[in-house]
Scaffold this active site. Structure first.
Site, PDB file in Angstrom:
ATOM      1  N   ASP A 148      18.999  -1.915  11.654  1.00  0.00           N
ATOM      2  CA  ASP A 148      19.515  -3.416  11.626  1.00  0.00           C
ATOM      3  C   ASP A 148      21.109  -3.367  11.897  1.00  0.00           C
ATOM      4  O   ASP A 148      21.726  -3.972  12.411  1.00  0.00           O
ATOM      5  CB  ASP A 148      19.221  -3.904  10.555  1.00  0.00           C
ATOM      6  CG  ASP A 148      17.580  -4.039  10.394  1.00  0.00           C
ATOM      7  OD1 ASP A 148      16.863  -4.240  11.610  1.00  0.00           O
ATOM      8  OD2 ASP A 148      16.927  -3.876   9.255  1.00  0.00           O
ATOM      9  N   HIS A 176      13.593  -5.999   6.158  1.00  0.00           N
ATOM     10  CA  HIS A 176      13.372  -5.514   7.592  1.00  0.00           C
ATOM     11  C   HIS A 176      12.591  -6.121   8.385  1.00  0.00           C
ATOM     12  O   HIS A 176      11.659  -5.269   8.820  1.00  0.00           O
ATOM     13  CB  HIS A 176      13.346  -3.861   7.374  1.00  0.00           C
ATOM     14  CG  HIS A 176      13.254  -3.177   8.923  1.00  0.00           C
ATOM     15  ND1 HIS A 176      14.308  -3.183   9.780  1.00  0.00           N
ATOM     16  CD2 HIS A 176      12.341  -2.683   9.432  1.00  0.00           C
ATOM     17  CE1 HIS A 176      13.792  -2.610  10.639  1.00  0.00           C
ATOM     18  NE2 HIS A 176      12.571  -2.289  10.786  1.00  0.00           N
TER      19      HIS A 176
HETATM   20  P1  NAI Z   1       3.709   6.547  17.177  1.00  0.00           P
HETATM   21  O1  NAI Z   1       2.265   6.066  17.418  1.00  0.00           O
HETATM   22  O2  NAI Z   1       4.359   6.819  18.301  1.00  0.00           O
HETATM   23  O3  NAI Z   1       3.527   7.426  16.083  1.00  0.00           O
HETATM   24  C1  NAI Z   1       3.073   7.622  14.970  1.00  0.00           C
HETATM   25  C2  NAI Z   1       2.569   8.966  14.518  1.00  0.00           C
HETATM   26  O4  NAI Z   1       1.868   8.945  13.264  1.00  0.00           O
HETATM   27  C3  NAI Z   1       1.639   9.546  15.647  1.00  0.00           C
HETATM   28  O5  NAI Z   1       2.121  11.010  15.995  1.00  0.00           O
HETATM   29  C4  NAI Z   1       0.305   9.726  14.685  1.00  0.00           C
HETATM   30  O6  NAI Z   1      -0.548  10.776  15.163  1.00  0.00           O
HETATM   31  C5  NAI Z   1       0.913   9.730  13.567  1.00  0.00           C
HETATM   32  N1  NAI Z   1      -0.001   9.553  12.381  1.00  0.00           N
HETATM   33  C6  NAI Z   1      -1.172   8.433  12.204  1.00  0.00           C
HETATM   34  N2  NAI Z   1      -1.617   8.617  11.168  1.00  0.00           N
HETATM   35  C7  NAI Z   1      -1.320   9.312  10.379  1.00  0.00           C
HETATM   36  C8  NAI Z   1      -1.340  10.078   9.209  1.00  0.00           C
HETATM   37  N3  NAI Z   1      -2.558   9.689   8.393  1.00  0.00           N
HETATM   38  N4  NAI Z   1      -0.841  11.298   8.822  1.00  0.00           N
HETATM   39  C9  NAI Z   1       0.171  11.655   9.558  1.00  0.00           C
HETATM   40  N5  NAI Z   1       0.533  11.082  11.006  1.00  0.00           N
HETATM   41  C10 NAI Z   1      -0.122  10.047  11.260  1.00  0.00           C
HETATM   42  O7  NAI Z   1       4.734   5.511  16.455  1.00  0.00           O
HETATM   43  P2  NAI Z   1       6.224   5.349  16.368  1.00  0.00           P
HETATM   44  O8  NAI Z   1       6.892   4.702  17.565  1.00  0.00           O
HETATM   45  O9  NAI Z   1       6.562   6.719  16.048  1.00  0.00           O
HETATM   46  O10 NAI Z   1       6.257   4.260  15.025  1.00  0.00           O
HETATM   47  C11 NAI Z   1       5.913   4.638  13.823  1.00  0.00           C
HETATM   48  C12 NAI Z   1       6.218   3.629  12.832  1.00  0.00           C
HETATM   49  O11 NAI Z   1       7.799   3.322  12.680  1.00  0.00           O
HETATM   50  C13 NAI Z   1       5.629   2.278  13.137  1.00  0.00           C
HETATM   51  O12 NAI Z   1       4.848   1.708  11.958  1.00  0.00           O
HETATM   52  C14 NAI Z   1       6.679   1.597  13.623  1.00  0.00           C
HETATM   53  O13 NAI Z   1       6.498   0.189  13.388  1.00  0.00           O
HETATM   54  C15 NAI Z   1       7.754   2.038  12.603  1.00  0.00           C
HETATM   55  N6  NAI Z   1       9.292   1.724  13.119  1.00  0.00           N
HETATM   56  C16 NAI Z   1      10.158   1.365  12.070  1.00  0.00           C
HETATM   57  C17 NAI Z   1      11.349   1.036  12.540  1.00  0.00           C
HETATM   58  C18 NAI Z   1      12.206   0.728  11.249  1.00  0.00           C
HETATM   59  O14 NAI Z   1      13.508   0.285  11.582  1.00  0.00           O
HETATM   60  N7  NAI Z   1      12.138   1.078  10.084  1.00  0.00           N
HETATM   61  C19 NAI Z   1      11.833   0.646  13.896  1.00  0.00           C
HETATM   62  C20 NAI Z   1      10.698   1.043  14.599  1.00  0.00           C
HETATM   63  C21 NAI Z   1       9.506   1.433  14.300  1.00  0.00           C
END
Ligand code: NAI
Length: 324
Positions: A148, A176
């Site tokens: 942010d 957030h």
């Molecule tokens: P993605 O779907 O590309 O990656 C998520 C990963 O988590 C995948 O490799 C999947 O296999 C893994 N995964 C799923 N269940 C699991 C488990 N039980 N144990 C271990 N790994 C597991 O998603 P991305 O784009 O990497 O986003 C991840 C998270 O981050 C989302 O919830 C998204 O909303 C959040 N996010 C947070 C932001 C922030 O500012 N804090 C900004 C953007 C995204």
């Protein structure tokens, strides 16, 4: 030297985050954990010629091994948004993932610092606090909101090209997601000269900046590269702080981490909330101090804090009342 585990390492955020962490001085070991695809990612990252040792762990049976002797656990495991979804829509699936991962942390590395990237951050950080139970140390729990303030300084430059985005500091407090994100442009350093209309448009863009990416990716996910940058910045500050080089970052943290420092934000509008995004001074033991703002925010910003606090309370309650 510091050991870091990234849970969700093979994901859209995990991969570029690992690339940046492999280049971050002071990290001796990177443990990569995911339920899929992690051997390829780890083998690839491991060829980069920095001294950091890379190991991978795949599937639940290897989760405890991934967490052995770890100082910082970064969690980006879970599902990301598709067009039309809010961060809250992710709650059910991601809450159960975070619950299971936190149970493992409580057993394997209860003293570790835990940085939550997975959304909805506003509700998942309270779940982590609950699940840690007797191991809960409020000074070592962070909801990563760095993106942010990263967005805020970049978006200001979009309308004021003479400003150096890398130097501009914009405090962003609250939470957030959407209305809970409260950018305090009146307290930016260096000081900004913005009209009421500029401020209104910038605040809206910062609050809903994530949606620009979700829309542009047309169903292929949400922020990954900018998010990886933001998380790597936060983790680098934490690693520096372990060495005694104190840093101030913004994160959604338990206000119990520094009850005295929290008083300032309670009076400002956080009221009785247990979690709030605030400036934190990081030290060798995590949150050393919650840092009061340099000056009183504007009336417009104080109103935004009130709105944020109400919505944040609902998000927090959703987390604290969650049962796996
Ligand atoms: P993605 O779907 O590309 O990656 C998520 C990963 O988590 C995948 O490799 C999947 O296999 C893994 N995964 C799923 N269940 C699991 C488990 N039980 N144990 C271990 N790994 C597991 O998603 P991305 O784009 O990497 O986003 C991840 C998270 O981050 C989302 O919830 C998204 O909303 C959040 N996010 C947070 C932001 C922030 O500012 N804090 C900004 C953007 C995204």
């Amino acid at each position: 030297m510091v050991s870091v585990a990234v849970l969700g390492a093979a994901g859209g955020i995990g991969q570029p985050l690992l690339l940046l962490l492999k280049l971050t001085p002071g990290i001796a070991r990177l443990n990569l954990y995911d339920i899929v695809n992690v051997p390829g990612v780890a083998t690839d990252i491991a060829h980069i010629n920095t001294n950091t040792k890379v190991e991978y762990f795949i599937g639940q049976s290897q989760l405890h091994a991934a967490l052995q002797n770890i100082d910082i656990v970064v969690i980006s495991a879970g599902i990301a948004r598709k067009p039309g979804m809010t961060r809250d829509d992710l709650f059910n699936i991601n809450a159960s993932i975070i619950y299971e991962l936190t149970e493992a942390i409580a057993k394997s590395c209860p003293q570790a610092h835990i940085a939550i990237i997975t959304n909805p951050v506003n509700s998942l950080v309270p779940i982590v606090a609950q699940v840690l139970g007797k191991n809960y140390n409020p000074q070592r729990l962070y909801g990563v909101t760095t993106l942010d303030s990263v967005r805020a300084s970049r978006f200001v430059r979009d309308i004021r090209p003479q400003i150096d985005a890398t130097e501009l500091q914009v405090p962003v407090i609250g939470g957030h997601s959407g209305n809970t994100i409260v950018p305090l442009l009146s307290l930016a350093r260096p000081k900004l000269d913005l009209s009421a209309k500029d401020i209104e448009e910038l605040v809206n863009r910062i609050q809903y900046g994530g949606d620009e990416i979700v829309k542009a990716k047309e169903g292929a996910g949400s922020a990954t590269l900018s998010m990886a940058y933001a998380a790597a910045k936060f983790i680098a500050s934490l690693v520096e702080a372990f060495k005694g080089i104190s840093k101030v970052e913004y994160a959604l943290v338990p206000l119990a981490a520094d009850p005295q420092g929290a008083q300032y934000f309670r009076r400002l509008g956080a009221g009785t909330l247990e979690f709030f995004a605030v400036p934190i001074q990081l030290g060798p033991d995590g949150i050393q101090r919650i840092v009061p703002l340099e000056a009183q925010p504007s009336l417009f910003e104080l109103k935004a804090i009130d709105i944020a606090a109400r919505e944040l309370q609902d998000n927090i309650t959703k987390g604290t009342t969650y049962k796996s």
